[in-house]
Design a protein around this motif. Structure first.
Motif, PDB file in Angstrom:
ATOM      1  N   ARG A 166       0.659  -1.522  -0.186  1.00 54.16           N
ATOM      2  CA  ARG A 166      -0.165   0.396   0.015  1.00 54.16           C
ATOM      3  C   ARG A 166       0.875   0.872   0.088  1.00 54.16           C
ATOM      4  NH1 ARG A 166      -3.617   1.722   3.066  1.00 54.16           N
ATOM      5  NH2 ARG A 166      -2.733   0.600   5.375  1.00 54.16           N
ATOM      6  N   LEU A 167       1.984   1.299   0.982  1.00 55.81           N
ATOM      7  CA  LEU A 167       3.147   2.135   0.053  1.00 55.81           C
ATOM      8  C   LEU A 167       2.950   3.146  -0.548  1.00 55.81           C
ATOM      9  CD1 LEU A 167       4.455   3.720   2.936  1.00 55.81           C
ATOM     10  CD2 LEU A 167       6.727   2.740   1.651  1.00 55.81           C
ATOM     11  N   GLU A 168       3.272   4.241  -1.084  1.00 61.32           N
ATOM     12  CA  GLU A 168       3.305   5.130  -1.912  1.00 61.32           C
ATOM     13  C   GLU A 168       4.779   5.733  -1.662  1.00 61.32           C
ATOM     14  OE1 GLU A 168      -1.281   6.240  -2.790  1.00 61.32           O
ATOM     15  OE2 GLU A 168       0.519   7.996  -2.274  1.00 61.32           O
ATOM     16  N   CYS A 169       5.977   6.274  -2.892  1.00 61.77           N
ATOM     17  CA  CYS A 169       7.044   6.245  -2.595  1.00 61.77           C
ATOM     18  C   CYS A 169       7.133   7.267  -3.022  1.00 61.77           C
ATOM     19  CB  CYS A 169       8.110   5.450  -2.789  1.00 61.77           C
ATOM     20  SG  CYS A 169       8.181   3.760  -1.421  1.00 61.77           S
ATOM     21  N   GLY A 170       8.077   8.641  -2.890  1.00 56.18           N
ATOM     22  CA  GLY A 170       8.483  10.186  -3.653  1.00 56.18           C
ATOM     23  C   GLY A 170       9.683  10.632  -3.735  1.00 56.18           C
ATOM     24  N   THR A 171       9.772  11.425  -4.398  1.00 58.52           N
ATOM     25  CA  THR A 171      11.257  12.451  -3.519  1.00 58.52           C
ATOM     26  C   THR A 171      10.644  13.695  -3.888  1.00 58.52           C
ATOM     27  OG1 THR A 171      11.789  12.689  -6.176  1.00 58.52           O
ATOM     28  CG2 THR A 171      12.388  10.567  -4.367  1.00 58.52           C
ATOM     29  N   PRO A 215      -1.214   5.612   2.265  1.00 54.01           N
ATOM     30  CA  PRO A 215      -2.487   7.128   2.841  1.00 54.01           C
ATOM     31  C   PRO A 215      -3.958   6.198   3.665  1.00 54.01           C
ATOM     32  CG  PRO A 215      -1.838   5.897   0.670  1.00 54.01           C
ATOM     33  CD  PRO A 215      -1.130   5.068   1.328  1.00 54.01           C
ATOM     34  N   ALA A 216      -5.001   6.533   4.212  1.00 53.97           N
ATOM     35  CA  ALA A 216      -5.466   6.336   5.493  1.00 53.97           C
ATOM     36  C   ALA A 216      -6.382   5.617   4.523  1.00 53.97           C
ATOM     37  CB  ALA A 216      -6.232   7.818   5.966  1.00 53.97           C
ATOM     38  N   THR A 217      -7.241   4.522   5.530  1.00 51.66           N
ATOM     39  CA  THR A 217      -7.851   3.681   4.892  1.00 51.66           C
ATOM     40  C   THR A 217      -9.147   3.784   4.478  1.00 51.66           C
ATOM     41  OG1 THR A 217      -7.880   3.029   7.198  1.00 51.66           O
ATOM     42  CG2 THR A 217      -6.734   1.864   5.916  1.00 51.66           C
ATOM     43  N   ASP A 218      -9.732   5.040   5.595  1.00 54.57           N
ATOM     44  CA  ASP A 218     -10.983   5.744   5.521  1.00 54.57           C
ATOM     45  C   ASP A 218     -11.082   7.081   5.650  1.00 54.57           C
ATOM     46  OD1 ASP A 218     -13.540   6.524   6.240  1.00 54.57           O
ATOM     47  OD2 ASP A 218     -13.667   6.512   7.773  1.00 54.57           O
ATOM     48  N   ARG A 219     -10.846   6.734   3.656  1.00 55.71           N
ATOM     49  CA  ARG A 219     -11.001   8.538   3.184  1.00 55.71           C
ATOM     50  C   ARG A 219     -12.134   9.717   3.457  1.00 55.71           C
ATOM     51  NH1 ARG A 219      -5.766   8.959   1.831  1.00 55.71           N
ATOM     52  NH2 ARG A 219      -5.763   9.945   0.415  1.00 55.71           N
ATOM     53  N   ALA A 220     -13.107   8.710   3.645  1.00 53.84           N
ATOM     54  CA  ALA A 220     -14.459   9.413   3.769  1.00 53.84           C
ATOM     55  C   ALA A 220     -14.456  10.584   4.345  1.00 53.84           C
ATOM     56  CB  ALA A 220     -15.746   8.979   3.622  1.00 53.84           C
ATOM     57  N   HIS A 221     -13.608   9.996   5.910  1.00 52.78           N
ATOM     58  CA  HIS A 221     -13.354  10.834   6.903  1.00 52.78           C
ATOM     59  C   HIS A 221     -12.202  11.475   7.552  1.00 52.78           C
ATOM     60  CE1 HIS A 221     -16.548   8.653   7.135  1.00 52.78           C
ATOM     61  NE2 HIS A 221     -17.049   9.397   7.901  1.00 52.78           N
ATOM     62  N   ARG A 222     -11.420  11.468   6.098  1.00 52.52           N
ATOM     63  CA  ARG A 222      -9.487  11.647   6.146  1.00 52.52           C
ATOM     64  C   ARG A 222      -9.378  12.485   7.589  1.00 52.52           C
ATOM     65  NH1 ARG A 222      -6.149  14.353   3.760  1.00 52.52           N
ATOM     66  NH2 ARG A 222      -3.910  14.009   3.411  1.00 52.52           N
ATOM     67  N   ASN A 232      -3.657   4.979  11.262  1.00 54.89           N
ATOM     68  CA  ASN A 232      -3.390   4.949   9.709  1.00 54.89           C
ATOM     69  C   ASN A 232      -5.335   5.373   8.942  1.00 54.89           C
ATOM     70  OD1 ASN A 232      -2.901   2.635   6.631  1.00 54.89           O
ATOM     71  ND2 ASN A 232      -2.448   4.649   7.028  1.00 54.89           N
ATOM     72  N   ASP A 233      -6.129   5.046  10.279  1.00 54.43           N
ATOM     73  CA  ASP A 233      -7.658   4.699  10.053  1.00 54.43           C
ATOM     74  C   ASP A 233      -8.224   6.280   9.295  1.00 54.43           C
ATOM     75  OD1 ASP A 233      -7.972   2.337  10.477  1.00 54.43           O
ATOM     76  OD2 ASP A 233      -8.917   2.803  12.303  1.00 54.43           O
ATOM     77  N   ARG A 234      -8.023   7.094   9.601  1.00 50.22           N
ATOM     78  CA  ARG A 234      -7.831   8.803   9.733  1.00 50.22           C
ATOM     79  C   ARG A 234      -6.584   9.465   9.130  1.00 50.22           C
ATOM     80  NH1 ARG A 234     -12.777  10.074  12.850  1.00 50.22           N
ATOM     81  NH2 ARG A 234     -13.013  11.892  11.616  1.00 50.22           N
ATOM     82  N   TYR A 235      -5.800   9.160   8.269  1.00 51.99           N
ATOM     83  CA  TYR A 235      -4.609   9.718   9.124  1.00 51.99           C
ATOM     84  C   TYR A 235      -3.509   9.049   7.560  1.00 51.99           C
ATOM     85  CZ  TYR A 235      -4.823  13.500  12.656  1.00 51.99           C
ATOM     86  OH  TYR A 235      -5.456  14.512  13.641  1.00 51.99           O
ATOM     87  N   ASP A 236      -3.500   9.971   6.234  1.00 46.31           N
ATOM     88  CA  ASP A 236      -2.357   9.189   6.002  1.00 46.31           C
ATOM     89  C   ASP A 236      -1.009   9.424   6.165  1.00 46.31           C
ATOM     90  OD1 ASP A 236      -4.062   9.626   3.653  1.00 46.31           O
ATOM     91  OD2 ASP A 236      -2.916  11.321   3.180  1.00 46.31           O
ATOM     92  N   LEU A 237      -0.238   8.850   6.781  1.00 45.40           N
ATOM     93  CA  LEU A 237       1.285   8.753   7.463  1.00 45.40           C
ATOM     94  C   LEU A 237       2.234   8.563   6.998  1.00 45.40           C
ATOM     95  CD1 LEU A 237       0.798   5.072   9.709  1.00 45.40           C
ATOM     96  CD2 LEU A 237      -0.257   8.071   9.922  1.00 45.40           C
ATOM     97  N   ILE A 238       3.443   9.614   6.917  1.00 48.13           N
ATOM     98  CA  ILE A 238       4.467  10.347   5.711  1.00 48.13           C
ATOM     99  C   ILE A 238       5.498   9.272   6.629  1.00 48.13           C
ATOM    100  CG2 ILE A 238       5.383  12.244   4.465  1.00 48.13           C
ATOM    101  CD1 ILE A 238       2.536  11.692   3.843  1.00 48.13           C
ATOM    102  N   GLY A 239       6.364   8.963   6.412  1.00 45.20           N
ATOM    103  CA  GLY A 239       7.572   8.460   6.784  1.00 45.20           C
ATOM    104  C   GLY A 239       8.841   9.657   5.799  1.00 45.20           C
TER     105      GLY A 239
END
Length: 546
Positions: free
Chosen positions: A68-73, A96-103, A135-142
């Motif tokens: 599920r992870l998205e990677c970027g620079t 990405p948050a799993t509950d996009r409707a309530h992000r 991670n339900d309602r928040y995108d987690l950013i590493g």
């Protein structure tokens, strides 16, 4: 580097001012375009790398999350006051948050260091399971801070300090070590001064705000551990309007002086060792070290002195054991007390020639069959970034006599644990100017999580930070550094805080073992351990690490 080839201070200064003049105010803002994150496929990891990254029972969960992870620079200025100058790359990830409707937004994560990799922290955090709801309602950013991992880096060699000494360190040995470290610091700082001078917490905080903007977030949540807490308060001080909710666990010292840093850790270790002596005294029928805390303390002190006078060379160990090993055993966190108590008992009763079984268990014996780490194993921490970030912000670049006097004072003040302290030159010889940050109050909701008995981030640092920047103190009644995200009750409080903004006043944390026969949860090698080093968690108060 040959001395004749070393850059002069004039050359260092010239490198720091770089090619373009500084831009400030409206001109700098106009020159700083809206940042763009370039999303790309995430790294693929070999089975060998995954085996080293995650326990077998968690492998499936880890790989699910990687999927599920998205990677970027993101491209950022090396020097944020010169946005048209040299650019570097910062690597980041998003789960990405799993509950996009309530992000609710994004939470940036940092595991500490300085120099720790946070690139896979979203996956690592959720693999542990306690903080799943985050991670339900928040995108987690590493992200990997500048100087680390997949971001732009540089590497300096460590100082060659020669072989470890057996028995108490002499002043002559300390002087040799000091000279080697100071020369290595000087050579490192001059190797790429323009880049190394910009490895500071403030620069990482400015990179983080560009990540926030690139994500399209008006405000950013933040969850930091250890040095990550220092990054958090600096980010909040520099960008108060950019912070939503911030939770900081195992709060770092708000005064980045190596002297205050080392003194605080040393005192905290001795304080926690007194708790351990009381625990051992209650279990004298097993450990035979004394039936009162005073008796146990006297036994440990005598054992440490005996091993310093008469180091033991066991036939099946690669190193002789002296009083520093006894002090390391006395410096352990509560979950390891059953193991440490057994080690102390065996040391007291050892007759040789082979090492006692538990003592051998906690020594990292080299193996001829140990494979080289796979090439795709991600960097967990960068020692050059660690050194640069600390030394760029530390004004206490002590001369030898002052460093030796401080070391001797810590030994005298901490009879149970002082011999676990290493002597170090710290930031002596670092050639780049000191850069400090003025901490400020305000800027979003802030929770400071302090552990009442821990050593790496003593509890009093939490209150010192609160005095400087405000916030709510959340007290964890344990001695385990950064344990909040691993303990279900504590992690639930963190999840609830980011969801509602409300927080209780604390949690129990990791419990003290009730049974002397309990096996310690695990024996983890300290960072940088080499063959023959102790695999207990060591105090290492002189090391530049939070």
């Amino acid at each position: 580097m040959n001395r004749s080839m070393a850059l002069s201070m004039a050359a260092v200064t010239a490198a720091l001012v770089a090619a373009s003049p500084p831009e400030t105010g409206a001109a700098a803002a106009a020159a700083h375009p809206r940042p763009t994150i370039t999303w790309q496929p995430c790294p693929a990891y070999s089975d060998e790398a995954l085996d080293m990254m995650v326990p077998p029972d968690l492998r499936y969960r880890f790989e699910q999350l990687l999927g599920r992870l998205e990677c970027g620079t993101i491209s950022v200025p090396l020097d944020h006051t010169r946005p048209r100058g040299r650019k570097i790359t910062v690597a980041l990830t998003r789960l990405p948050a799993t509950d996009r409707a309530h992000r609710l937004g994004s939470i940036a994560l940092n595991p500490g260091g300085p120099g720790g990799s946070g690139y896979l922290m979203p996956v690592q955090l959720l693999t542990q399971g306690a903080a799943d709801g985050l991670n339900d309602r928040y995108d987690l950013i590493g992200f990997d801070p500048r100087g680390v991992g997949y971001s732009t880096t540089t590497d300096c060699p460590d100082a060659d300090e020669g072989p470890d000494s057996i028995g108490p360190l002499t002043k002559a040995q300390a002087r040799t070590r000091y000279r080697a470290e100071a020369e290595a610091n000087a050579a490192c700082g001059r190797s790429d001064p323009a880049f190394l001078a910009r490895l500071t917490t403030a620069d990482v905080a400015r990179d983080l705000d560009l990540i926030r903007a690139g994500l399209g977030e008006r405000k950013l949540g933040f969850l930091g551990v250890s040095w990550g807490t220092w990054l958090g308060v600096v980010y909040r001080s520099l960008f108060p309007a950019s912070v939503s909710r911030m939770f900081l666990d195992s709060v770092a010292i708000p005064d980045f002086s190596l002297v205050a840093f080392s003194d605080g850790r040393a005192a905290a270790a001795e304080r926690n060792a007194r708790r351990m002596t009381a625990w051992l005294a209650e279990r004298d029928e097993r450990y035979h070290l004394g039936s009162t805390a005073r008796q146990v303390s006297a036994t440990i002190a005598a054992l440490r002195a005996d091993y310093d006078t008469n180091p033991r060379a066991f036939t099946d160990l690669p190193i002789a054991l002296d009083g520093s090993f006894v002090a390391v055993a006395a410096s352990q966190d509560a979950p390891v007390w059953p193991l440490a108590g057994q080690v102390l008992t065996e040391l007291r009763e050892a007759t040789g020639p082979a090492a006692p079984p538990t003592v051998k268990e906690v020594i990292r014996v080299p193996s001829t069959s140990e494979p080289e780490p796979p090439a795709d194993l991600p960097e967990q921490g960068n020692r050059t970034m660690n050194r640069a970030a600390f030394c760029n912000e530390d004004p206490s670049r002590l001369g030898f006599e002052a460093a030796w006097a401080a070391y001797q004072r810590r030994l005298a003040d901490n009879p149970l644990t002082g011999r676990s302290l290493g002597f170090s030159a710290g930031c002596a010889g670092w050639p780049l100017p000191v850069q400090t940050v003025d901490l400020r109050r305000g800027g979003g909701s802030l929770v400071l999580s302090g552990h009442r008995w821990e050593t790496p981030s003593p509890y009093e640092w939490t209150w010192q930070t609160r005095a400087a920047v405000g916030g709510t103190v959340y007290t964890v009644d344990d001695d385990v550094h950064g344990s909040v995200l691993q303990q279900p009750d504590c992690a639930a409080d963190v999840v609830r805080y980011f969801g509602t903004g409300r927080i209780d006043r604390g949690c129990a944390g990791v419990p003290v073992p009730a049974d002397a026969a309990e096996k310690a949860a695990g024996i983890a090698a300290f960072p940088g351990a080499s063959p023959g080093k102790v695999t207990f968690r060591t105090l290492a108060a002189s090391k530049l690490s939070l």
